[in-house]
Design a protein around this motif. Structure first.
Motif, PDB file in Angstrom:
ATOM      1  N   ILE A  29      33.915  14.538  63.303  1.00 51.17           N
ATOM      2  CA  ILE A  29      34.287  13.967  64.612  1.00 51.17           C
ATOM      3  C   ILE A  29      34.171  15.072  65.661  1.00 51.17           C
ATOM      4  CG2 ILE A  29      36.226  13.046  65.963  1.00 51.17           C
ATOM      5  CD1 ILE A  29      37.194  11.723  63.317  1.00 51.17           C
ATOM      6  N   SER A  30      33.417  14.819  66.748  1.00 50.20           N
ATOM      7  CA  SER A  30      33.300  15.883  67.750  1.00 50.20           C
ATOM      8  C   SER A  30      34.479  15.784  68.715  1.00 50.20           C
ATOM      9  CB  SER A  30      31.957  15.843  68.461  1.00 50.20           C
ATOM     10  OG  SER A  30      31.859  14.664  69.182  1.00 50.20           O
ATOM     11  N   PHE A  31      35.008  16.952  69.019  1.00 48.23           N
ATOM     12  CA  PHE A  31      36.257  16.980  69.799  1.00 48.23           C
ATOM     13  C   PHE A  31      36.275  18.207  70.692  1.00 48.23           C
ATOM     14  CE2 PHE A  31      38.256  20.542  67.726  1.00 48.23           C
ATOM     15  CZ  PHE A  31      37.610  20.595  66.501  1.00 48.23           C
ATOM     16  N   LEU A  32      37.189  18.173  71.649  1.00 50.96           N
ATOM     17  CA  LEU A  32      37.449  19.320  72.519  1.00 50.96           C
ATOM     18  C   LEU A  32      38.932  19.649  72.409  1.00 50.96           C
ATOM     19  CD1 LEU A  32      36.280  21.024  75.062  1.00 50.96           C
ATOM     20  CD2 LEU A  32      37.771  19.489  76.323  1.00 50.96           C
ATOM     21  N   ARG A  33      39.219  20.925  72.138  1.00 51.71           N
ATOM     22  CA  ARG A  33      40.614  21.385  72.122  1.00 51.71           C
ATOM     23  C   ARG A  33      40.909  22.057  73.449  1.00 51.71           C
ATOM     24  NH1 ARG A  33      43.628  25.394  67.771  1.00 51.71           N
ATOM     25  NH2 ARG A  33      45.534  25.631  68.981  1.00 51.71           N
ATOM     26  N   THR A  34      42.007  21.678  74.080  1.00 57.31           N
ATOM     27  CA  THR A  34      42.348  22.294  75.350  1.00 57.31           C
ATOM     28  C   THR A  34      43.867  22.388  75.474  1.00 57.31           C
ATOM     29  OG1 THR A  34      41.900  22.198  77.717  1.00 57.31           O
ATOM     30  CG2 THR A  34      42.182  20.081  76.623  1.00 57.31           C
ATOM     31  N   ARG A  35      44.339  22.915  76.600  1.00 58.44           N
ATOM     32  CA  ARG A  35      45.787  23.105  76.731  1.00 58.44           C
ATOM     33  C   ARG A  35      46.202  23.146  78.193  1.00 58.44           C
ATOM     34  NH1 ARG A  35      47.139  29.506  75.681  1.00 58.44           N
ATOM     35  NH2 ARG A  35      45.678  30.376  77.163  1.00 58.44           N
ATOM     36  N   GLU A  36      47.485  22.947  78.409  1.00 58.90           N
ATOM     37  CA  GLU A  36      48.066  23.118  79.744  1.00 58.90           C
ATOM     38  C   GLU A  36      49.286  24.026  79.641  1.00 58.90           C
ATOM     39  OE1 GLU A  36      48.805  19.470  81.808  1.00 58.90           O
ATOM     40  OE2 GLU A  36      46.674  19.011  81.908  1.00 58.90           O
ATOM     41  N   PRO A  37      49.499  24.932  80.590  1.00 61.24           N
ATOM     42  CA  PRO A  37      48.555  25.208  81.658  1.00 61.24           C
ATOM     43  C   PRO A  37      47.403  26.078  81.146  1.00 61.24           C
ATOM     44  CG  PRO A  37      50.468  26.655  81.850  1.00 61.24           C
ATOM     45  CD  PRO A  37      50.745  25.726  80.703  1.00 61.24           C
ATOM     46  N   GLY A  38      46.244  26.004  81.835  1.00 60.76           N
ATOM     47  CA  GLY A  38      45.171  26.949  81.555  1.00 60.76           C
ATOM     48  C   GLY A  38      43.949  26.380  80.863  1.00 60.76           C
ATOM     49  N   GLY A  39      43.707  25.069  80.978  1.00 56.83           N
ATOM     50  CA  GLY A  39      42.568  24.479  80.269  1.00 56.83           C
ATOM     51  C   GLY A  39      41.295  24.365  81.114  1.00 56.83           C
ATOM     52  N   CYS A  40      41.261  25.035  82.260  1.00 53.61           N
ATOM     53  CA  CYS A  40      40.047  25.046  83.094  1.00 53.61           C
ATOM     54  C   CYS A  40      40.057  26.371  83.861  1.00 53.61           C
ATOM     55  CB  CYS A  40      40.037  23.855  84.061  1.00 53.61           C
ATOM     56  SG  CYS A  40      41.407  23.861  85.227  1.00 53.61           S
ATOM     57  N   ALA A  41      38.960  26.665  84.561  1.00 53.25           N
ATOM     58  CA  ALA A  41      38.854  27.985  85.209  1.00 53.25           C
ATOM     59  C   ALA A  41      39.995  28.217  86.210  1.00 53.25           C
ATOM     60  CB  ALA A  41      37.495  28.105  85.894  1.00 53.25           C
TER      61      ALA A  41
END
Ligand code: T5A
Length: 208
Positions: A29-41
């Motif tokens: 399964i293709s996925f993206l792991r991210t987080r808050e705060p700090g998941g983008c530039a």
């Protein structure tokens, strides 16, 4: 599929997401792991302002920094990944604002719900895993880990809050889980990391 993971400090979210990632890879399964705060530039610039124990941040300024991070994160990272058909696994999201700034700091919960709607453009997760654990247990895990990794000052502003603050946050998350049972899956985070992951996999079976 948009998954979020929530809980008190040191509940084991990062550890849990690592195990979940391994399961998704195994299943192709293709996925993206991210987080808050700090998941983008932009969020990566905001994160140190929010977490550094040396910063004195007014509660309203703190709220709007989290919301700014979220608005940009949804636009730059989360919506594009969902549009590509990927699963998104996000370490903390809008429920953290209600639990921390609402139940923790005492800001109006209904107002925060509206502000979250504004920041996210109404994007709420399909499933939210709440890793439930007594606040004192999570704090002692987080403080031990921060000590080992030398993060006490640079990422320790919330860990430095009183125990009662963290207990209100746990209660706040549980109140939200009771209000939205169709979205929340409450996991017993006092079990071993493998057992916590196994609880989640049972909930995800229909989606695999
Ligand atoms: N915040 C965030 C707000 O106030 N409002 C908001 O809107 C948002 C989005 C973010 C801070 O910002 C606040 C909340 C937070 O205070 P952060 O650095 O991203 O801070 O940290 P947290 O999200 O709180 O996460 P932590 O890094 O503190 O902890 P985790 O990820 O929950 O825990 P983890 O996996 O690192 O584990 C902690 C320790 O416990 C062990 C691990 O090995 C590690 O040492 N562990 C276990 N031990 C026993 N049994 C298990 N099942 C275990 N799982 C992990």
């Amino acid at each position: 599929m948009f998954l979020t993971v929530e809980g008190v400090e040191g509940a084991g979210k990062s550890t849990f997401i690592g195990l979940l990632e391994a399961e998704l890879v195994k299943r192709g399964i293709s996925f993206l792991r991210t987080r808050e705060p700090g998941g983008c530039a932009l969020g990566r610039q905001i994160r140190p302002l929010l977490l550094d124990a040396a910063q004195k941040v007014d509660a309203r300024a703190e709220l709007f920094l989290f919301l700014a991070d979220r608005a940009q994160h949804v636009a730059d990272t989360i919506r594009p990944a969902l549009a590509r058909g990927e699963w998104v696994i996000c370490d903390r999201y809008a429920d953290s604002t209600i639990a921390y700034q609402g139940y923790g700091r005492g800001m109006d919960v209904e107002l925060l719900q509206s502000l979250n709607d504004c920041a996210t453009g109404g994007l709420w997760p399909d499933i939210t895993f709440l890793l439930d654990l007594p606040a004192e247990e999570g704090l002692s895990r987080a403080l031990a880990r921060n000590g080992r990794e030398g993060l006490t000052q640079s990422e320790g502003r919330f860990e430095a809050e009183a125990l009662a603050f963290h207990q209100r946050i746990r209660e706040g998350f549980l109140i939200r889980a009771a209000r939205w049972p169709e979205r929340f899956r409450v996991l017993d985070a006092s079990q071993s990391p493998e057992d916590v992951a196994a609880q989640a996999e049972r909930h995800l079976q229909p989606y695999f």
